[in-house]
Design a protein around this motif. Sequence first.
Motif, PDB file in Angstrom:
ATOM      1  N   ASP A  74       5.909  -5.136  -9.495  1.00 38.81           N
ATOM      2  CA  ASP A  74       5.815  -4.538  -8.048  1.00 38.81           C
ATOM      3  C   ASP A  74       4.087  -4.231  -7.923  1.00 38.81           C
ATOM      4  N   THR A  75       3.589  -5.225  -7.221  1.00 36.73           N
ATOM      5  CA  THR A  75       2.084  -4.827  -7.335  1.00 36.73           C
ATOM      6  C   THR A  75       1.545  -4.416  -6.057  1.00 36.73           C
TER       7      THR A  75
ATOM      8  N   THR B 284      -6.111  -5.821   1.142  1.00 34.14           N
ATOM      9  CA  THR B 284      -7.207  -6.498   1.666  1.00 34.14           C
ATOM     10  C   THR B 284      -8.418  -6.047   0.945  1.00 34.14           C
TER      11      THR B 284
ATOM     12  N   ASP C 171      -2.836   5.265   2.156  1.00 38.26           N
ATOM     13  CA  ASP C 171      -1.411   5.182   1.655  1.00 38.26           C
ATOM     14  C   ASP C 171      -1.081   6.709   1.160  1.00 38.26           C
TER      15      ASP C 171
ATOM     16  N   ARG D 217      -0.156  -6.037   8.194  1.00 38.39           N
ATOM     17  CA  ARG D 217      -0.774  -4.720   8.764  1.00 38.39           C
ATOM     18  C   ARG D 217      -0.915  -4.942  10.253  1.00 38.39           C
TER      19      ARG D 217
END
Length: 646
Positions: free
Chosen positions: A409-410, A414, A498, A524
């Motif tokens: 799970d990466t 951007t 985040d 996004r």
Amino acid sequence: MTSGPDRYPVDPARAARAHMDRAAHEAAAIAARETPEAFWAERAKRLDWFSFPTRIKDVSFAKDDFRIRWFEDGVLNVAHECVDRHLPARRDETAIIWEGDDPKDSRRITYGELHAEVCRMANVLKAQGVAKGDRVTIYLPMIPEAAYAMLACARIGAIHSVVFGGFSPDSLAGRIEDCGSKVVITADQGVRGGKVVPLKANVDAALTKAEADRVIVVRHTGADVPMRDGRDVDYATAAAGVSDDCPCEPMNAEDPLFILYTSGSTGKPKGVMHTTGGYLFWASWTHELVFDYRPGQVFWCTADVGWVTGHSYVVYGPLANGGTTLMFEGVPNHPTVSRFWEVVDRHRVEIFYTAPTAIRALMREGEGPVKATRRDSLKLLGTVGEPINPEAWRWYHEVVGEGRLPIVDTWWQTETGGVLVSPLPGATELKPGSATKPLPGVELQIVDAEGHELTGAVSGNLCLTDSWPGQMRGVWGDPQRFFDTYFSTYPGRYFTGDGCRRDEDGDYWITGRVDDVINVSGHRMGTAEVESALVLHEAVAEAAVVGFPHDIKGQGIYAYVTLKAGVEANEDLRRDLVAHVRTEIGPIASPDVIQWAPGLPKTRSGKIMRRILRKIAENELSNLGDTSTLADPGVVDELVANRPGA
Ligand code: 6R9
């Protein structure tokens, strides 16, 4: 299916043959922190530099001394790294497997062929006057020419700006104009899920609003598209007239490689700028480490090259590593919902990397379409783009991976160029829903709203206290915006936008955006962008847009719209507004819900209280918080009473 273990230990056999096991991971994290110059200089040897850098890292996030430079005096060329240097050993090995939208269409391109194709495209660009430093907009479907075009730009030192084929003519025009590209590379049409995408017609429409001297048109479907004399160039004709050899321009490590537009919390999308040395190093190193990649393995990242994931893990990472990358033109549910797994079987895919939204959509179709395929070539699964809910993680693990494959799970952006937080298959215990640990050299910090560091098991906002080679270097045309967006909220640190939780084991759980960015199916979208599109409509007086939880997309778009006096709210107008947003931005920005709002909740100073609008959209009505500072608290009762579905 919803229950299962909370932890999945590392398979010792896998650890034994992995690029990095747990001990190596821990040692690397310490070395990167304590002796960064030596650590990165050693790692940088993975690239075939024309001139190896002597200056490795020069970074300060401080306002009065701001700079981010990596491998500063190194000289290299990205097309050389991704193509030429593999030729002696891998000329006849497959570089790209292309799978068309129609399952009958597929092709393999060897490194030798890739070299010739990239050189031809580079020579065509040169013949059209493109030189080092010029910007080139690429608006192509997922066909090999998209990779050729990116690498051709890199070869001659031009800066590419890839625009996702799903963006509208207006969005395309804005992006052409912002970076001043004089050349656009497109195709007659794209095809996705059997539906035609009128790419050339979109470019024609865009160029009524933006200026470009040349449009290079790749024939893909063969549709008859109008060509404008003196501006439009047929690619096949031009390519037939040039050599299939073209020298690589020596580039400084800090020369720009590409611009990629992405949405932020305010204003127009910004042109995220990445450079040659640091970006390519990061794409290459993370691709090998996170996916434990070895040349010969078929690697499939399902992202479109119009997004950063497609840049780093369809094109640059796999090719820099001499790998075989699968490029898929289609969609997961065409012609059937078994498509992904049929492609895996047909091309013997070993590593499969997709987005949670695709997993959730396929999960809804049940196990049958998956079980109808073998998937025995698979060795590793990955996800990216948004938080993955543990239920989807378990389905991916149990049903797709038959319980035998690790999932990486990466987490990345951007702006980060490549993966920053992820399990490593030979090193990290997995937890469904957690991106687990930072890669070596990635220094995370969780802070509260005031920027105080929070230690231990906590939740807060995710920052990075130091740079990594793949970090973006600027916002195209607006250096101040780069600093203001990322480094001013919490001085001395890069703020990701985040939210995040760290558990007792030090594992990270990304909870989603804490700013005015919505993550729709892993894409996004700035709320401000959708709002500006809505208010351009003649019937709209004001609009406020927020995200809300959506079963498949992760988040959906919820728009509150205040109409101009005398305009009647009805179903036709609702449809018209959705169509209007699609035209202004593109289908990915379509509002899922439009609520007519006679008034919006505002403070006495006129600021829209989004917190309240979010709660109403989320149907968290018992928990609206303090409404006493509103100019007119009655507005909230009205919105609650008339909530669609209320
Ligand atoms: C690569 C990419 C970046 C935003 C990021 C975060 C979300 C990406 C995630 C994830 C939780 C993951 N995101 N990967 N959230 N877990 N594994 O997606 O780039 O399009 O710029 O989006 O996506 O919110 O800030 P980009």
